[in-house]
Design a protein around this motif. Structure first.
Motif, PDB file in Angstrom:
ATOM      1  N   ASP A 187      39.423  19.962  30.853  1.00  0.00           N
ATOM      2  CA  ASP A 187      40.137  19.012  30.006  1.00  0.00           C
ATOM      3  C   ASP A 187      41.486  18.591  30.590  1.00  0.00           C
ATOM      4  N   SER A 188      41.768  19.006  31.824  1.00  0.00           N
ATOM      5  CA  SER A 188      42.996  18.655  32.537  1.00  0.00           C
ATOM      6  C   SER A 188      44.263  19.136  31.824  1.00  0.00           C
ATOM      7  N   GLN A 189      44.134  20.197  31.053  1.00  0.00           N
ATOM      8  CA  GLN A 189      45.293  20.703  30.309  1.00  0.00           C
ATOM      9  C   GLN A 189      45.753  22.085  30.756  1.00  0.00           C
ATOM     10  N   ARG A 190      44.897  22.803  31.493  1.00  0.00           N
ATOM     11  CA  ARG A 190      45.271  24.156  31.912  1.00  0.00           C
ATOM     12  C   ARG A 190      45.079  24.322  33.420  1.00  0.00           C
ATOM     13  N   ILE A 191      45.987  25.111  34.022  1.00  0.00           N
ATOM     14  CA  ILE A 191      45.902  25.448  35.447  1.00  0.00           C
ATOM     15  C   ILE A 191      45.679  26.947  35.564  1.00  0.00           C
ATOM     16  N   ILE A 192      44.690  27.324  36.353  1.00  0.00           N
ATOM     17  CA  ILE A 192      44.350  28.735  36.537  1.00  0.00           C
ATOM     18  C   ILE A 192      44.717  29.124  37.964  1.00  0.00           C
ATOM     19  N   PHE A 193      45.350  30.287  38.131  1.00  0.00           N
ATOM     20  CA  PHE A 193      45.787  30.703  39.466  1.00  0.00           C
ATOM     21  C   PHE A 193      45.931  32.222  39.519  1.00  0.00           C
ATOM     22  N   SER A 194      46.004  32.746  40.729  1.00  0.00           N
ATOM     23  CA  SER A 194      46.270  34.169  40.964  1.00  0.00           C
ATOM     24  C   SER A 194      47.668  34.317  41.525  1.00  0.00           C
ATOM     25  N   SER A 195      48.290  35.456  41.233  1.00  0.00           N
ATOM     26  CA  SER A 195      49.599  35.725  41.817  1.00  0.00           C
ATOM     27  C   SER A 195      49.929  37.200  41.692  1.00  0.00           C
ATOM     28  N   ASN A 248      52.612  45.861  41.229  1.00  0.00           N
ATOM     29  CA  ASN A 248      51.674  46.465  42.181  1.00  0.00           C
ATOM     30  C   ASN A 248      50.281  45.845  42.115  1.00  0.00           C
ATOM     31  N   TYR A 249      50.134  44.734  41.416  1.00  0.00           N
ATOM     32  CA  TYR A 249      48.819  44.128  41.204  1.00  0.00           C
ATOM     33  C   TYR A 249      48.811  42.668  41.651  1.00  0.00           C
ATOM     34  N   LYS A 250      47.597  42.125  41.805  1.00  0.00           N
ATOM     35  CA  LYS A 250      47.419  40.682  41.885  1.00  0.00           C
ATOM     36  C   LYS A 250      46.547  40.300  40.700  1.00  0.00           C
ATOM     37  N   ASP A 251      47.059  39.407  39.857  1.00  0.00           N
ATOM     38  CA  ASP A 251      46.408  39.104  38.587  1.00  0.00           C
ATOM     39  C   ASP A 251      46.025  37.643  38.476  1.00  0.00           C
ATOM     40  N   LEU A 252      45.263  37.362  37.437  1.00  0.00           N
ATOM     41  CA  LEU A 252      44.749  36.022  37.154  1.00  0.00           C
ATOM     42  C   LEU A 252      45.453  35.493  35.904  1.00  0.00           C
ATOM     43  N   PHE A 253      45.966  34.260  35.993  1.00  0.00           N
ATOM     44  CA  PHE A 253      46.753  33.683  34.908  1.00  0.00           C
ATOM     45  C   PHE A 253      46.235  32.300  34.539  1.00  0.00           C
ATOM     46  N   VAL A 254      46.482  31.919  33.297  1.00  0.00           N
ATOM     47  CA  VAL A 254      46.195  30.570  32.809  1.00  0.00           C
ATOM     48  C   VAL A 254      47.489  29.978  32.272  1.00  0.00           C
ATOM     49  N   LEU A 255      47.842  28.789  32.757  1.00  0.00           N
ATOM     50  CA  LEU A 255      49.035  28.077  32.308  1.00  0.00           C
ATOM     51  C   LEU A 255      48.605  26.871  31.485  1.00  0.00           C
ATOM     52  N   ASP A 256      49.087  26.785  30.253  1.00  0.00           N
ATOM     53  CA  ASP A 256      48.850  25.618  29.408  1.00  0.00           C
ATOM     54  C   ASP A 256      49.894  24.563  29.752  1.00  0.00           C
ATOM     55  N   ARG A 257      49.442  23.411  30.233  1.00  0.00           N
ATOM     56  CA  ARG A 257      50.362  22.378  30.696  1.00  0.00           C
ATOM     57  C   ARG A 257      51.226  21.823  29.568  1.00  0.00           C
ATOM     58  N   LEU A 263      38.743  31.999  43.268  1.00  0.00           N
ATOM     59  CA  LEU A 263      38.143  31.218  44.333  1.00  0.00           C
ATOM     60  C   LEU A 263      37.810  29.803  43.896  1.00  0.00           C
ATOM     61  N   LEU A 264      37.461  29.625  42.621  1.00  0.00           N
ATOM     62  CA  LEU A 264      36.949  28.319  42.182  1.00  0.00           C
ATOM     63  C   LEU A 264      37.032  28.189  40.668  1.00  0.00           C
ATOM     64  N   VAL A 265      37.353  26.965  40.224  1.00  0.00           N
ATOM     65  CA  VAL A 265      37.148  26.571  38.830  1.00  0.00           C
ATOM     66  C   VAL A 265      36.257  25.338  38.847  1.00  0.00           C
ATOM     67  N   HIS A 266      35.128  25.404  38.146  1.00  0.00           N
ATOM     68  CA  HIS A 266      34.211  24.259  38.056  1.00  0.00           C
ATOM     69  C   HIS A 266      33.792  24.088  36.604  1.00  0.00           C
ATOM     70  N   LYS A 267      34.293  23.041  35.990  1.00  0.00           N
ATOM     71  CA  LYS A 267      33.966  22.764  34.583  1.00  0.00           C
ATOM     72  C   LYS A 267      34.113  24.031  33.743  1.00  0.00           C
ATOM     73  N   ASP A 268      35.233  24.704  33.924  1.00  0.00           N
ATOM     74  CA  ASP A 268      35.626  25.914  33.188  1.00  0.00           C
ATOM     75  C   ASP A 268      34.845  27.168  33.569  1.00  0.00           C
ATOM     76  N   LEU A 269      34.010  27.076  34.592  1.00  0.00           N
ATOM     77  CA  LEU A 269      33.409  28.282  35.153  1.00  0.00           C
ATOM     78  C   LEU A 269      34.353  28.814  36.239  1.00  0.00           C
ATOM     79  N   LEU A 270      34.780  30.053  36.086  1.00  0.00           N
ATOM     80  CA  LEU A 270      35.682  30.685  37.046  1.00  0.00           C
ATOM     81  C   LEU A 270      34.890  31.621  37.950  1.00  0.00           C
ATOM     82  N   VAL A 271      35.147  31.532  39.247  1.00  0.00           N
ATOM     83  CA  VAL A 271      34.574  32.461  40.220  1.00  0.00           C
ATOM     84  C   VAL A 271      35.741  33.206  40.860  1.00  0.00           C
ATOM     85  N   VAL A 272      35.732  34.535  40.748  1.00  0.00           N
ATOM     86  CA  VAL A 272      36.849  35.331  41.251  1.00  0.00           C
ATOM     87  C   VAL A 272      36.329  36.449  42.156  1.00  0.00           C
ATOM     88  N   SER A 273      37.194  36.878  43.061  1.00  0.00           N
ATOM     89  CA  SER A 273      36.951  38.060  43.882  1.00  0.00           C
ATOM     90  C   SER A 273      37.798  39.192  43.322  1.00  0.00           C
TER      91      SER A 273
END
Length: 716
Positions: A355-363, A367-376, A396-406
Motif C-alpha cells: 500500500d506504499s505506506q510502510r517501509i520494512i528494513f533490517s538494522s 548485540n542483535y540485528k533485527d527486523l523493523f517496520v516504519l509507518d510512513r 531479503l525481499l518484500v513482495h506484495k507484503d510477503l517478507l522473505v528473511v534470512s
C-alpha cells in the motif's frame, strides 16, 4: 570435544570445513504469483545462495526455488524445494516485474554478456564486451544495479566508462612540450595514474549509466550525468521517463568507498533528454534510493560527510510529485534499552509494503540485528523480529507484503523464513514459516551481555553508554575450565550481532569459549556511542574490551582466567595488539589480521586517509597536510608504543594487496618484536587484500590461529 584438546592441522581443517559448509542465502525474488478462483495464491520464490567448496578453494553460488500455497491470512503450505542449480558464472541477475523474464549479466572467456531468459529459453543475448560501449559491468553493492523498465523492454545498469584520450594538464597541445623539451609531441598517457575507489574497488574509476534495449539489441550510455560524479545504484522513475541515481563525488580526488557511508554524494534525477537535477543536498552522503509501488514516494538514506566512516543514518522521503524532501526517520542519538537504535546499513532493494505506506528494513540493535517496520504516516517504528530463537534477521525481499528473511544465531546456521505483513497495527507477533532447517551435529550455546564502564572509564561527554558482548561456547558436559578467545571486530564502527559465524562456531567446536565484544563506538548503540570513540581510540576501546573480558570471567567460573587469547582484524587487530602490550601478563597469545600498528605512518598510505585524522579528533579536509602535532597524536594512540612490553606470542596475517591498512603496518610490529626476541610469526598472503577473503586464505588463517593458540596452552 567440549574440553580443550590438542589437535593437528588436519583435524582442525576438518572441523573448519565441516562448519563452513553451511550455505548462506544472498537474495530472493518472486517469479510467479498466481491467484485461483477461490482466492488461493501460488507464489514461487527463487533464491540465490553462497556456499564454500573447500575442495576447489572456491565460493560457489547456486539457486533454489520454493512454491508457497497461501491464502489472505498467510502461508498454508510449502511445497518441496527444487533441486539446486549452479549459477557461478552470474555476476548480476534480476527478474522483471511480471516475473516472466530473468536478466543475467555473466562472464566467460574474457567477455561479459547480458542474457534474458523466459520460460521458453534464451530470449536475448548481448556480448557487452564486443559492443565496446563501456568497460566492465559493476557487480558490487556500492555501485551495481540491474533494473527492469516497467515495459520490460529495457534494462538499466552501471559499468566502467571506456577510457578516452587524456587531455594534457597545463599548456594546450599546440604549445606543449615533452619533458625533454621537444615541442609538438602528444602526451603518452599509458603511464598516467588513474584514480580508483580504493580497497575492494581496485580498477573502478569512473562509472556510466547504461541502457540495454532488448528489442533493438543495442546498448547506449545515458548522457547528462554531471562530469564530477560517478553514478551508482540507479532505478527507473515512474512511467520510465528517466532514472534516479546516486552520484559519488570524484573531486578533488577519490577516497576509499567500500564500507564508508560518509562519502560525499547526491541523489540525482536524469530524464531521457539528458537533463539532470540534484534532488538532495549537495554536502551530504546518500545511498539506497527506493521508490514506492505507487510511484509517489522515494526514500533514501542520508549521513554526514567525513567523520566516522560508518554512522547512524537518517531516512529521507521525497514526494515525487513535488520533489520536496523531508526527514522520515532521524538519526538516533541515544536509544532506550530494547528500543530501535537507528539505521546503520543498506536498505533491501524491495522494502515497501503493497500500500506504499510502510517501509520494512533490517538494522543493528545492540548485540542483535533485527527486523523493523516504519509507518510512513505516523513515523512509528515497530520491532517485528523475535530474539528468542534467532539474533540475526536480514530482510531479503518484500513482495506484495510477503517478507522473505534470512535468520541465524551463533548456535544455528542460516535459514530462510517467510511471512505476510499484517495490517497496520498488527505487526507485532508476525507468523513465520521456515523453508529450510539445517541442523548441527553438536550443541552450541550463547548469551548476550551488556555492562557499564567503570566510573573511572566513563566518557564525561557521553556518559551512560553501555558495552555489549556475546559469549559463544559448546555446551559443556565436563567439569574442566574452558580457554577463552577474545574476538574483537574491526571498523571500529561496525558490530558483532548474534549471528552464525563459522570461525566462531569452529572455535567453540574445538573446545574454546569465544567472547565477541561490542565496545563503545560499535554500531547499533546509537550515534552518541559512535561519536564517543572519536579522539579516544587506543584508550576507551581498549579499556572496554578488557572490562568485558573481566566481567565474563567473573560471571562464569567455567572460563579459565589463566588461558585467555585475543584475536581481531583491522581495528580489531589494532586493539588485540594494544591489549597484549597494555596487559602483558594477562593474554597468553595474540592473532592479528592486517592490524593498524602505527597510525602516524599509515596516514600517507591508506585509501581512507580522512579516518586517520578523525580517529584522533581532528577535522579533515582534502588539502590537509600532516603536522608534527597530528603525527604525534597518531603515534600516541598506536600499539607500536607498547611493543617493548609485549610478551605474548603474536601471529600476524597480512594481505600484500591491502590498500586500507598497508601490510607494512604489520611489518613494523614484526621487526619491533623480532629485534627483542619476542615470539612472532608472520603469514604473508600475496593475492589478498584487507579482508583476507579468499577461501584458501580464510582456511589457512583459521588453522594457523588455532595452532598458535595451542602452543602456550601446551606449556601449562
Amino acid at each position: 570435544m567440549h574440553n580443550y584438546t590438542e589437535l593437528g592441522r588436519e583435524a582442525i581443517a576438518a572441523v573448519f570445513r565441516n562448519i563452513g559448509a553451511f550455505p548462506t542465502p544472498l537474495s530472493a525474488a518472486v517469479t510467479h504469483d498466481t491467484a485461483t478462483a477461490d482466492g488461493t495464491r501460488y507464489i514461487s520464490i527463487s533464491t540465490v545462495w553462497s556456499q564454500v567448496d573447500h575442495t576447489k578453494a572456491a565460493r560457489l553460488c547456486f539457486s533454489q526455488s520454493w512454491t508457497l500455497l497461501c491464502d489472505h491470512k498467510g502461508v498454508l503450505q510449502c511445497l518441496p524445494p527444487s533441486p539446486c542449480t549452479h549459477s557461478n558464472r552470474e555476476l548480476l541477475s534480476s527478474y522483471s516485474t511480471s516475473g516472466s523474464y530473468r536478466a543475467i549479466v555473466s562472464q566467460g572467456s574474457g567477455h561479459q554478456y547480458l542474457e534474458v531468459w523466459s520460460s521458453g529459453g534464451l530470449k536475448t543475448s548481448l556480448d557487452l564486451t564486443a559492443l565496446n560501449v563501456h568497460g566492465s559491468v559493476y557487480e558490487d553493492a556500492t555501485f551495481a544495479c540491474l533494473a527492469w523498465a516497467a515495459c520490460e523492454g529495457r534494462l538499466l545498469y552501471v559499468a566502467e566508462k571506456l577510457p578516452g584520450k587524456s587531455e594534457p594538464s597545463g599548456p594546450s597541445s599546440s604549445s606543449s612540450a615533452r619533458a625533454d623539451g621537444a615541442p609538438g609531441e602528444e602526451f603518452n598517457d599509458k603511464s598516467v595514474y588513474v584514480e580508483d575507489w580504493g580497497e575492494g574497488l581496485t580498477g573502478r574509476s569512473s562509472s556510466v549509466l547504461c541502457v540495454a534495449d532488448l528489442g533493438k539489441g543495442d546498448v547506449t550510455v545515458l548522457k547528462g550525468v554531471p562530469p564530477h560524479v560517478s553514478p551508482a545504484q540507479a532505478l527507473w522513475t515512474p512511467k520510465d521517463e528517466g532514472v534516479v541515481f546516486v552520484g559519488w563525488w570524484e573531486e578533488p580526488f577519490r577516497l576509499g568507498l567500500k564500507f564508508c557511508s560518509n562519502r560525499r554524494s547526491g541523489l540525482f534525477h536524469l530524464d531521457l533528454q539528458g537533463n539532470c537535477e540534484l534532488l538532495s543536498a549537495d554536502s551530504v552522503s546518500v545511498s539506497c534510493p527506493r521508490l514506492s509501488p505507487d510511484g509517489r514516494w522515494l526514500v533514501y538514506l542520508q549521513g554526514r560527510v567525513f567523520g566516522p566512516h560508518s554512522q547512524c543514518l537518517s531516512l529521507q522521503q521525497c514526494d515525487w510529485q513535488t520533489k520536496r524532501t523531508s526527514v522520515l526517520l532521524d538519526v538516533v542519538k541515544r536509544p532506550k534499552t530494547g528500543e530501535f537504535a537507528g539505521i546503520y546499513e543498506a536498505l533491501p532493494s524491495h522494502c515497501w509494503s503493497s500500500d506504499s505506506q510502510r517501509i520494512i528494513f533490517s538494522s543493528a540493535r545492540g548485540n542483535y540485528k533485527d527486523l523493523f517496520v516504519l509507518d510512513r504516516r505516523t513515523k512509528r517504528v515497530t520491532l517485528v523480529s523475535d530474539n528468542s530463537e534467532f539474533g540475526f534477521w536480514k530482510l531479503l525481499l518484500v513482495h506484495k507484503d510477503l517478507l522473505v528473511v534470512s535468520c541465524s544465531a551463533p548456535s544455528r546456521p542460516p535459514r530462510l523464513r517467510v511471512g505476510f505483513l499484517p495490517p497496520v497495527g498488527g505487526e507485532v507477533g508476525m507468523s513465520w514459516v521456515t523453508l529450510n532447517d539445517p541442523s548441527l551435529t553438536f550443541d552450541l550455546e550463547w548469551k548476550a551481555l551488556e555492562l557499564n564502564p567503570s566510573p573511572q572509564e566513563e566518557n564525561l561527554q557521553f556518559s551512560g553508554l553501555c558495552i555489549g558482548a556475546l559469549l559463544v561456547r559448546q555446551v559443556a558436559h565436563g567439569s574442566g575450565r574452558q580457554p577463552l578467545v577474545v574476538f574483537i571486530h574491526g571498523g571500529p564502527h561496525s558490530h558483532f550481532c548474534a549471528e552464525w559465524i563459522p570461525s566462531v562456531a569452529a572455535l567453540a567446536r574445538l573446545g574454546y569459549a569465544v567472547l565477541m565484544v561490542n565496545y563503545r563506538g560499535s554500531t547499533g548503540f546509537g550515534q552518541d556511542g559512535i561519536l564517543s570513540l572519536i579522539g579516544n581510540i587506543g584508550s576507551q576501546d581498549v579499556k572496554d574490551v578488557q572490562r568485558a573480558v573481566l566481567h565474563a570471567l567473573q560471571d562464569d567460573i567455567t572460563l579459565d582466567p589463566q588461558r585467555v587469547m585475543v584475536m581481531g582484524g583491522s581495528h580489531g587487530g589494532f586493539l588485540a595488539c594494544h591489549l597484549v602490550g597494555q596487559y602483558p601478563d594477562f593474554y597468553k597469545a595474540c592473532a592479528a589480521r592486517n592490524p593498524v600498528i602505527n597510525a602516524a605512518t599509515l596516514v600517507g598510505t591508506s585509501d581512507i586517509v580522512d579516518w586517520r585524522y578523525c580517529s584522533v579528533g581532528l577535522e579533515y579536509s582534502f588539502d590537509q597536510l600532516p603536522t608534527p602535532e597530528a603525527l604525534s597524536l597518531m603515534l600516541q594512540i598506536s600499539p607500536i608504543t607498547h611493543a617493548a612490553q609485549i610478551r605474548a606470542p603474536v601471529l600476524l596475517m597480512l594481505g600484500a594487496k591491502d590498500r586500507r591498512v598497508s601490510p607494512h603496518q604489520g611489518l613494523e610490529l614484526y621487526r619491533a618484536l623480532k629485534s627483542r626476541g619476542s615470539p612472532i610469526r608472520l603469514l604473508w598472503y600475496v593475492e589478498d587484500g584487507h579482508s583476507l577473503g579468499r577461501v584458501e586464505t580464510q582456511a589457512d588463517c583459521f588453522i594457523n590461529i588455532v595452532l598458535w593458540f595451542q602452543q602456550p596452552l601446551q606449556q601449562r
